[in-house]
Design an enzyme around this catalytic site. Structure first.
Site, short mmCIF file in Angstrom:
data_model
loop_
_atom_site.label_atom_id
_atom_site.label_comp_id
_atom_site.label_asym_id
_atom_site.label_seq_id
_atom_site.Cartn_x
_atom_site.Cartn_y
_atom_site.Cartn_z
N TYR A 122 -1.31 0.01 10.81
CA TYR A 122 -1.61 -0.66 9.53
C TYR A 122 -0.41 -0.56 8.60
O TYR A 122 0.05 -1.57 8.04
CB TYR A 122 -2.84 0.00 8.90
CG TYR A 122 -3.08 -0.37 7.46
CD1 TYR A 122 -3.68 -1.58 7.12
CD2 TYR A 122 -2.70 0.48 6.42
CE1 TYR A 122 -3.91 -1.92 5.78
CE2 TYR A 122 -2.92 0.15 5.09
CZ TYR A 122 -3.51 -1.06 4.77
OH TYR A 122 -3.73 -1.38 3.45
N LYS A 128 2.17 -3.47 7.11
CA LYS A 128 2.33 -3.71 5.67
C LYS A 128 3.79 -3.59 5.24
O LYS A 128 4.24 -4.26 4.31
CB LYS A 128 1.45 -2.72 4.88
CG LYS A 128 -0.05 -3.04 4.94
CD LYS A 128 -0.42 -4.20 4.03
CE LYS A 128 -1.93 -4.37 3.91
NZ LYS A 128 -2.32 -5.44 2.98
N THR A 150 0.81 -1.22 0.00
CA THR A 150 0.00 0.00 0.00
C THR A 150 0.84 1.27 0.00
O THR A 150 1.93 1.31 0.58
CB THR A 150 -0.91 0.01 1.24
OG1 THR A 150 -1.42 1.33 1.44
CG2 THR A 150 -0.20 -0.41 2.51
N GLU A 203 0.20 3.66 1.77
CA GLU A 203 0.31 4.07 3.18
C GLU A 203 1.73 3.84 3.71
O GLU A 203 2.16 4.49 4.66
CB GLU A 203 -0.66 3.27 4.04
CG GLU A 203 -2.05 3.83 4.12
CD GLU A 203 -2.14 5.14 4.89
OE1 GLU A 203 -1.71 5.17 6.05
OE2 GLU A 203 -2.63 6.12 4.33
#
Ligand code: NAP
Ligand code: GDD
Length: 337
Positions: free
Chosen positions: A153, A157, A130, A132
């Protein structure tokens, strides 16, 4: 016939990917969680009874916390391709459930990698990374941009990303990380910013909601359409060698811009309806994401097909239809609000 296994098949991306792979004549297997309510609404349109002779979609119970079941499914199916899309995917929620998010989004990937390695099957793996992960690294972000995660999160990841890279190098596994920027659509979960906005537009016009409470309106995202992005996942696994790719449009807009365009589509002025509530602000947020997708364009030939305006409009129109209205009817009603 190629066989694919999709974890997270009941999610937004899993359902679009299942559509795509079935259209390419794959046999598709998906891992679903046991739930006390139905969680298969996004794939109901492609589900057929497995006893039917032409059935090509099969569901297996499983969970990313349960490594032995992941291993059993992989041993039984011997998939040519595994797409790992399962995750606790909500960034805001990850601040409330950091341990769980790490278990599923980070350690879950190790369980899957180990299941594939030990099954000794020729399997290609796609891992759902991601944007992010870039956190507060300045835009535009490419494969060479430093990861500076800003949430549990994103940190989970990043761990998964490096484990995939490590298994690729250590065990010569075909394992690819997609680094996907935000992608949305009519199947988007209802608590993500875009869908929350488009559903609110429809409910406000329908007279079921008075206001929309949001958090950080200044955040900027590179938003694309989920249907376009699952094609990139598939393309990554058809490449000659496993590699990591940034997937995005290269164009960014603020949450405020998204609100303005969504409300404007029915003829409403967004700032009459949108309010902020501190509960929707995150302890740390990612302020500015904008992809540099040139590697994917050059090496995979992938380009996004849906513009930002088309995306906003298709989501608003879908949510209006769920409220039983056409766009013209909605505009007429909105004029009297
Ligand atoms: P989503 O709609 O939230 O779907 C997540 C899927 O994971 C659902 O099928 C969910 O099952 C499943 N899942 C959750 N926890 C699980 C667990 N413990 N064990 C097994 N399955 C579990 O997310 P999405 O938008 O499709 O995203 C797919 C993947 O891409 C995720 O890994 C996400 O982090 C990543 N990603 C998404 C975007 C984006 O903008 N959409 C961008 C970059 C990366 P239930 O249906 O039962 O909840
Ligand atoms: N969800 C939500 N709800 N977000 C809001 C709200 C609100 O009421 N108000 C403002 N925002 C802001 C968030 O703070 C964030 O800056 C931005 O809107 C987008 O939030 P989300 O739609 O929740 O998505 P995300 O960018 O945090 O995460 C999504 O994209 C990632 C890729 O960059 C998810 O799909 C992740 O799984 C994915 O990895």
């Amino acid at each position: 016939m190629k066989r694919a296994l999709i974890t997270g098949i009941t999610g937004q991306d899993g359902s679009h990917l299942a559509d795509l792979l079935l259209s390419k004549d794959y046999e598709v297997h998906g891992i679903r969680r046991r739930a006390s309510t139905f969680n298969t609404s996004r794939i109901d349109h492609i589900y057929v009874d497995p006893h039917e002779e032409d059935a090509r979609l099969f569901l297996h119970y499983g969970d990313m916390s349960d490594g032995s079941q992941l291993a059993r499914v992989i041993r039984e199916i011997e998939p040519d391709e595994v797409y790992n899309l399962a995750a606790q995917s909500h960034v805001g929620v990850s601040f409330f459930q950091p341990e769980y998010t790490g278990d599923i989004d980070a350690l879950g990937v190790v369980r899957l990698l180990e299941a594939i390695r030990k099954a000794e099957v020729e399997t290609k793996l796609y891992q759902a990374g991601t944007s992010e992960m870039f956190g507060d690294s300045p835009p535009p972000q490419s494969e060479d941009t430093r990861f500076r995660p800003r949430s549990p999160y994103a940190a989970a990841k990043v761990y998964a990303y490096w484990m995939v890279a490590n298994y690729r190098e250590a065990y010569d596994m075909f394992a690819a990380n997609g680094i996907l920027f935000n992608h949305e659509g009519e199947r988007r979960g209802e608590t993500f910013a875009t869908r929350k906005i488009t559903q609110a537009v429809a409910k406000i016009v329908a007279g079921k909601q008075d206001a929309l409470y949001m958090g950080n309106l200044d955040a900027v995202r590179d938003w694309g359409y989920a249907g376009d992005y699952v094609k990139a996942m598939w393309m990554m696994l058809q490449a000659d060698e496993a590699d990591d790719f940034v997937i995005g449009t290269g164009e960014s807009h603020s949450v405020r811009d998204f609100c303005a365009m969504a409300f404007d589509h029915v003829g409403l002025d967004w700032d009459r309806f949108v309010l902020t509530d501190p509960i929707y602000f995150r302890p740390t947020d990612v302020e500015y994401l904008q992809a540099d997708p040139s590697k994917a364009r050059g090496k995979l030939g992938w380009v996004p097909e849906t513009t930002f305006e088309e995306l906003v409009h298709l989501m608003v129109e879908y949510d209006l239809s769920a409220e039983g209205m056409t766009l013209d009817e909605a505009r007429t009603k909105a004029a009297s609000l």
